[in-house]
Scaffold this motif. Structure first.
Motif, PDB file in Angstrom:
ATOM      1  N   VAL A 117       0.829  -1.213   0.000  1.00  0.00           N
ATOM      2  CA  VAL A 117       0.000   0.000   0.000  1.00  0.00           C
ATOM      3  C   VAL A 117       0.859   1.259   0.000  1.00  0.00           C
ATOM      4  CG1 VAL A 117      -1.708   1.332   1.300  1.00  0.00           C
ATOM      5  CG2 VAL A 117      -1.959  -1.147   1.080  1.00  0.00           C
ATOM      6  N   VAL A 118       1.858   1.299   0.876  1.00  0.00           N
ATOM      7  CA  VAL A 118       2.686   2.503   0.985  1.00  0.00           C
ATOM      8  C   VAL A 118       3.504   2.703  -0.277  1.00  0.00           C
ATOM      9  CG1 VAL A 118       4.574   3.595   2.263  1.00  0.00           C
ATOM     10  CG2 VAL A 118       2.750   2.415   3.492  1.00  0.00           C
ATOM     11  N   TRP A 119       4.003   1.632  -0.866  1.00  0.00           N
ATOM     12  CA  TRP A 119       4.808   1.788  -2.094  1.00  0.00           C
ATOM     13  C   TRP A 119       3.965   2.410  -3.211  1.00  0.00           C
ATOM     14  CZ3 TRP A 119       5.377   1.052  -7.222  1.00  0.00           C
ATOM     15  CH2 TRP A 119       6.658   1.141  -7.752  1.00  0.00           C
ATOM     16  N   TYR A 120       2.784   1.891  -3.418  1.00  0.00           N
ATOM     17  CA  TYR A 120       1.957   2.416  -4.503  1.00  0.00           C
ATOM     18  C   TYR A 120       1.505   3.846  -4.228  1.00  0.00           C
ATOM     19  CZ  TYR A 120       1.746  -1.813  -7.274  1.00  0.00           C
ATOM     20  OH  TYR A 120       2.080  -2.872  -8.085  1.00  0.00           O
ATOM     21  N   PHE A 121       1.164   4.135  -2.976  1.00  0.00           N
ATOM     22  CA  PHE A 121       0.768   5.517  -2.666  1.00  0.00           C
ATOM     23  C   PHE A 121       1.943   6.463  -2.861  1.00  0.00           C
ATOM     24  CE2 PHE A 121       0.622   9.131   0.212  1.00  0.00           C
ATOM     25  CZ  PHE A 121      -0.600   9.703  -0.138  1.00  0.00           C
ATOM     26  N   SER A 122       3.125   6.055  -2.376  1.00  0.00           N
ATOM     27  CA  SER A 122       4.307   6.888  -2.504  1.00  0.00           C
ATOM     28  C   SER A 122       4.650   7.123  -3.974  1.00  0.00           C
ATOM     29  CB  SER A 122       5.488   6.226  -1.787  1.00  0.00           C
ATOM     30  OG  SER A 122       6.659   6.994  -1.948  1.00  0.00           O
ATOM     31  N   PHE A 123       4.572   6.077  -4.774  1.00  0.00           N
ATOM     32  CA  PHE A 123       4.884   6.219  -6.199  1.00  0.00           C
ATOM     33  C   PHE A 123       3.890   7.167  -6.862  1.00  0.00           C
ATOM     34  CE2 PHE A 123       5.149   5.054 -10.654  1.00  0.00           C
ATOM     35  CZ  PHE A 123       6.511   4.904 -10.841  1.00  0.00           C
ATOM     36  N   TRP A 124       2.613   7.015  -6.517  1.00  0.00           N
ATOM     37  CA  TRP A 124       1.578   7.894  -7.072  1.00  0.00           C
ATOM     38  C   TRP A 124       1.852   9.346  -6.681  1.00  0.00           C
ATOM     39  CZ3 TRP A 124      -1.833  10.923  -4.190  1.00  0.00           C
ATOM     40  CH2 TRP A 124      -2.832  11.575  -4.923  1.00  0.00           C
ATOM     41  N   LEU A 125       2.207   9.583  -5.411  1.00  0.00           N
ATOM     42  CA  LEU A 125       2.475  10.932  -4.940  1.00  0.00           C
ATOM     43  C   LEU A 125       3.695  11.527  -5.642  1.00  0.00           C
ATOM     44  CD1 LEU A 125       1.796  13.219  -2.960  1.00  0.00           C
ATOM     45  CD2 LEU A 125       3.241  12.072  -1.263  1.00  0.00           C
ATOM     46  N   CYS A 126       4.734  10.731  -5.804  1.00  0.00           N
ATOM     47  CA  CYS A 126       5.937  11.206  -6.502  1.00  0.00           C
ATOM     48  C   CYS A 126       5.611  11.627  -7.932  1.00  0.00           C
ATOM     49  CB  CYS A 126       7.008  10.116  -6.514  1.00  0.00           C
ATOM     50  SG  CYS A 126       7.780   9.804  -4.915  1.00  0.00           S
ATOM     51  N   ARG A 127       4.818  10.825  -8.606  1.00  0.00           N
ATOM     52  CA  ARG A 127       4.469  11.158  -9.983  1.00  0.00           C
ATOM     53  C   ARG A 127       3.588  12.401 -10.043  1.00  0.00           C
ATOM     54  NH1 ARG A 127       6.736  11.036 -13.152  1.00  0.00           N
ATOM     55  NH2 ARG A 127       5.728  10.106 -14.981  1.00  0.00           N
ATOM     56  N   ARG A 128       2.717  12.581  -9.027  1.00  0.00           N
ATOM     57  CA  ARG A 128       1.890  13.793  -8.963  1.00  0.00           C
ATOM     58  C   ARG A 128       2.766  15.034  -8.775  1.00  0.00           C
ATOM     59  NH1 ARG A 128      -3.356  14.436 -10.257  1.00  0.00           N
ATOM     60  NH2 ARG A 128      -3.702  15.832  -8.475  1.00  0.00           N
ATOM     61  N   LEU A 129       3.886  14.858  -8.087  1.00  0.00           N
ATOM     62  CA  LEU A 129       4.814  15.965  -7.882  1.00  0.00           C
ATOM     63  C   LEU A 129       5.841  16.049  -9.006  1.00  0.00           C
ATOM     64  CD1 LEU A 129       5.382  15.697  -4.022  1.00  0.00           C
ATOM     65  CD2 LEU A 129       4.069  17.425  -5.259  1.00  0.00           C
ATOM     66  N   LYS A 130       5.568  15.328 -10.089  1.00  0.00           N
ATOM     67  CA  LYS A 130       6.363  15.400 -11.321  1.00  0.00           C
ATOM     68  C   LYS A 130       7.788  14.885 -11.167  1.00  0.00           C
ATOM     69  CE  LYS A 130       3.616  19.285 -13.050  1.00  0.00           C
ATOM     70  NZ  LYS A 130       2.700  18.382 -13.759  1.00  0.00           N
ATOM     71  N   LEU A 131       7.976  13.893 -10.298  1.00  0.00           N
ATOM     72  CA  LEU A 131       9.250  13.179 -10.256  1.00  0.00           C
ATOM     73  C   LEU A 131       9.201  12.063 -11.281  1.00  0.00           C
ATOM     74  CD1 LEU A 131       9.831  12.869  -6.398  1.00  0.00           C
ATOM     75  CD2 LEU A 131      10.627  14.660  -7.938  1.00  0.00           C
ATOM     76  N   ASP A 132      10.344  11.723 -11.871  1.00  0.00           N
ATOM     77  CA  ASP A 132      10.343  10.665 -12.878  1.00  0.00           C
ATOM     78  C   ASP A 132      10.274   9.288 -12.216  1.00  0.00           C
ATOM     79  OD1 ASP A 132      12.905  10.082 -11.951  1.00  0.00           O
ATOM     80  OD2 ASP A 132      13.898  11.125 -13.598  1.00  0.00           O
ATOM     81  N   ASP A 133      10.116   8.259 -13.032  1.00  0.00           N
ATOM     82  CA  ASP A 133       9.936   6.909 -12.504  1.00  0.00           C
ATOM     83  C   ASP A 133      11.136   6.433 -11.698  1.00  0.00           C
ATOM     84  OD1 ASP A 133       7.467   6.786 -13.631  1.00  0.00           O
ATOM     85  OD2 ASP A 133       7.990   5.410 -15.256  1.00  0.00           O
ATOM     86  N   ARG A 146      11.153  18.970  -4.548  1.00  0.00           N
ATOM     87  CA  ARG A 146       9.973  18.109  -4.675  1.00  0.00           C
ATOM     88  C   ARG A 146      10.177  16.724  -4.056  1.00  0.00           C
ATOM     89  NH1 ARG A 146      10.190  20.234  -9.815  1.00  0.00           N
ATOM     90  NH2 ARG A 146      10.766  18.221 -10.695  1.00  0.00           N
ATOM     91  N   PRO A 147      11.368  16.108  -4.189  1.00  0.00           N
ATOM     92  CA  PRO A 147      11.554  14.786  -3.558  1.00  0.00           C
ATOM     93  C   PRO A 147      11.380  14.827  -2.043  1.00  0.00           C
ATOM     94  CG  PRO A 147      13.277  15.213  -5.166  1.00  0.00           C
ATOM     95  CD  PRO A 147      12.533  16.491  -4.991  1.00  0.00           C
ATOM     96  N   PHE A 148      11.815  15.930  -1.420  1.00  0.00           N
ATOM     97  CA  PHE A 148      11.690  16.028   0.036  1.00  0.00           C
ATOM     98  C   PHE A 148      10.218  16.066   0.450  1.00  0.00           C
ATOM     99  CE2 PHE A 148      11.537  18.532   4.002  1.00  0.00           C
ATOM    100  CZ  PHE A 148      12.313  17.703   4.803  1.00  0.00           C
ATOM    101  N   PHE A 149       9.425  16.865  -0.250  1.00  0.00           N
ATOM    102  CA  PHE A 149       8.000  16.940   0.079  1.00  0.00           C
ATOM    103  C   PHE A 149       7.291  15.627  -0.260  1.00  0.00           C
ATOM    104  CE2 PHE A 149       9.045  21.491  -0.449  1.00  0.00           C
ATOM    105  CZ  PHE A 149       8.654  21.920   0.812  1.00  0.00           C
ATOM    106  N   ALA A 150       7.747  14.957  -1.300  1.00  0.00           N
ATOM    107  CA  ALA A 150       7.168  13.648  -1.636  1.00  0.00           C
ATOM    108  C   ALA A 150       7.462  12.650  -0.526  1.00  0.00           C
ATOM    109  CB  ALA A 150       7.730  13.150  -2.971  1.00  0.00           C
ATOM    110  N   PHE A 151       8.688  12.680  -0.007  1.00  0.00           N
ATOM    111  CA  PHE A 151       9.049  11.758   1.072  1.00  0.00           C
ATOM    112  C   PHE A 151       8.222  12.046   2.319  1.00  0.00           C
ATOM    113  CE2 PHE A 151      11.410  10.277   4.712  1.00  0.00           C
ATOM    114  CZ  PHE A 151      11.866   9.027   4.312  1.00  0.00           C
TER     115      PHE A 151
END
Length: 424
Positions: A177-193, A390-395
């Motif tokens: 659950v956390v991995w998918y949510f985190s990945f979704w949030l990172c992509r929303r903040l325009k971080l690459d894969d 952006r990575p810091f806020f994503a984390f």
């Protein structure tokens, strides 16, 4: 002369596997070098670590690691003389990092050697500068992957069973659950894969070690790995104090509180530190849950590598075929899994127990070398300006979700509503 494609055995991934497997052969056979002492609590104890015996042990370890790394480094194109000189500097930085982290205060707060190795490497490269001869020994991926292969021998099937079905249940639910949510949030903040995968794996599994495995699986940028490692350790420090206070304020049981700590704090050291502020039961429960998440590192690395290999390339390039997937697949994962299976089922348990300390120490040595190398090839500006914050806020967002979700799971699984409360 054999073509590059036919000389698969000297690819960096395979060289790391050979180095790791060589270690896993000679150590059980009796070649167990003494490891330097790094723990200290006072200046008197610190001075004792510079005695002749400990320094000699350190030099012998340096020589052993150099001899083991040299064949692979030469195969990768390094010049022997320059590699030898550079290796001494890299080892000295990694040794100093472990010495700083060995302080009792640092250990209490869960601040690990990797952050000091990174910082020392950064200071060296940004203040003094790295000459060409030193860069011959900066072999980050080679060192990291070798350490990961050795790490496989310390993650055993029997330990997974001892960690408990409930601990594994929580670990799987947290990671997925956390991995998918985190990945979704990172992509929303325009971080690459690439950045999203490393950050999500670190948040959801076990921090720095998971980030290292993820970086190796997707051949990620080492500057991004150093960024993720730094953020993981920085955020863990206030959590060590805040979470125990919340557990006591909310009146959670020691078992539930420990399970919550184990599922949210990203290093085993920080789990132990936070658990000790509550009780022995909380500390043990937290360690069990954290270990349950740690054993998922290999699974995560395998799945990430397959997913990464199957991604579409640039332009109109089609998705990878089975052959391309194999070519891109990080072979260190094979070494990691093989080591875990062999030490779980084929090696005498007495030998496994006797060698665990040595193998853990050697794994730590390779990781310390790797993070010193990351610092040596990274500029401060790369870390301070990376992706405009952006990575810091994503984390932070992902870790907040992790804290809430894991608290719910810990209460449901270990609170006695559906399952018997474990006796710790």
């Amino acid at each position: 002369m054999a073509s590059a494609s036919n000389r698969w055995w000297i690819h960096e991934d395979w060289l790391a596997v050979w180095l790791g497997l060589a270690t896993l052969i000679v150590v059980p056979l009796g070649l167990r070098p003494a490891l330097p002492a790094f723990k200290w609590a006072s200046t008197t104890a610190l001075g004792g670590l510079f005695n002749a015996a400990n320094l000699q042990t350190s030099l012998i370890l340096c020589a052993i690691l150099f001899v083991m790394a040299l064949p692979g480094a030469l195969a990768l194109g390094a010049k022997a003389g320059k590699f030898a000189l550079g290796f001494l500097v890299v080892f000295a930085l990694s040794w100093l990092a472990q010495l700083i982290a060995g302080n009792s205060t640092m250990a209490y707060w869960g601040i690990e050697y990797v952050i000091f190795a990174l910082v020392l490497g950064l200071l060296f490269s940004n203040v003094i500068g790295c000459p060409a001869w030193l860069m011959e020994a900066v072999r980050t991926e080679y060192f990291i992957k070798s350490g990961l292969v050795i790490m496989g021998a310390t993650i055993l099937f029997q330990d997974i069973m001892e960690a408990g079905v409930l601990g594994m249940l929580q670990a799987v639910l947290v990671v997925v659950v956390v991995w998918y949510f985190s990945f979704w949030l990172c992509r929303r903040l325009k971080l690459d894969d690439e950045f999203s995968a490393m950050l999500s794996t670190a948040v959801s599994i076990c921090g720095v070690s998971a980030a290292i495995a993820a970086c190796g699986a997707i051949h990620g940028d080492r500057r991004r790995l150093s960024y993720v490692a730094s953020v993981v350790l920085i955020v863990a420090v206030p959590m060590i104090v805040i979470q125990p206070w919340l557990i006591k304020t909310m009146g959670l049981s020691d078992v539930v509180g420990g399970a919550w700590l184990g599922g949210t704090l990203d290093t085993t050291g920080s789990v132990v530190a936070a658990g000790s502020l509550i009780s022995e039961t909380a500390m043990k429960m937290g360690t069990i849950v954290k270990f349950s998440q740690n054993v998922l590192i290999g699974v995560a690395a395998f799945l990430l590598s397959v997913w990464w290999s199957m991604k579409s390339g640039n332009g109109n390039q089609p998705k990878a075929s089975a052959r391309v997937i194999w070519e891109r697949f990080p072979k260190f994962v094979i070494g990691f899994v093989a080591a875990s299976l062999v030490f779980s089922f084929l090696v005498d348990p007495a030998v496994v127990k006797a060698t665990k300390g040595t193998l853990t120490g050697l794994r730590t040595a390779w990781f310390a070398l790797a993070f010193a190398c990351i610092g040596l090839e990274t500029k401060f500006t790369d870390l301070l300006t990376m992706e405009n914050g952006r990575p810091f806020f994503a984390f932070l967002g992902a870790q907040t979700a992790n804290v809430i979700w894991t608290l719910i799971l810990a209460w449901l699984i270990f609170g006695g509503m559906f399952f018997a409360v474990p006796k710790i």
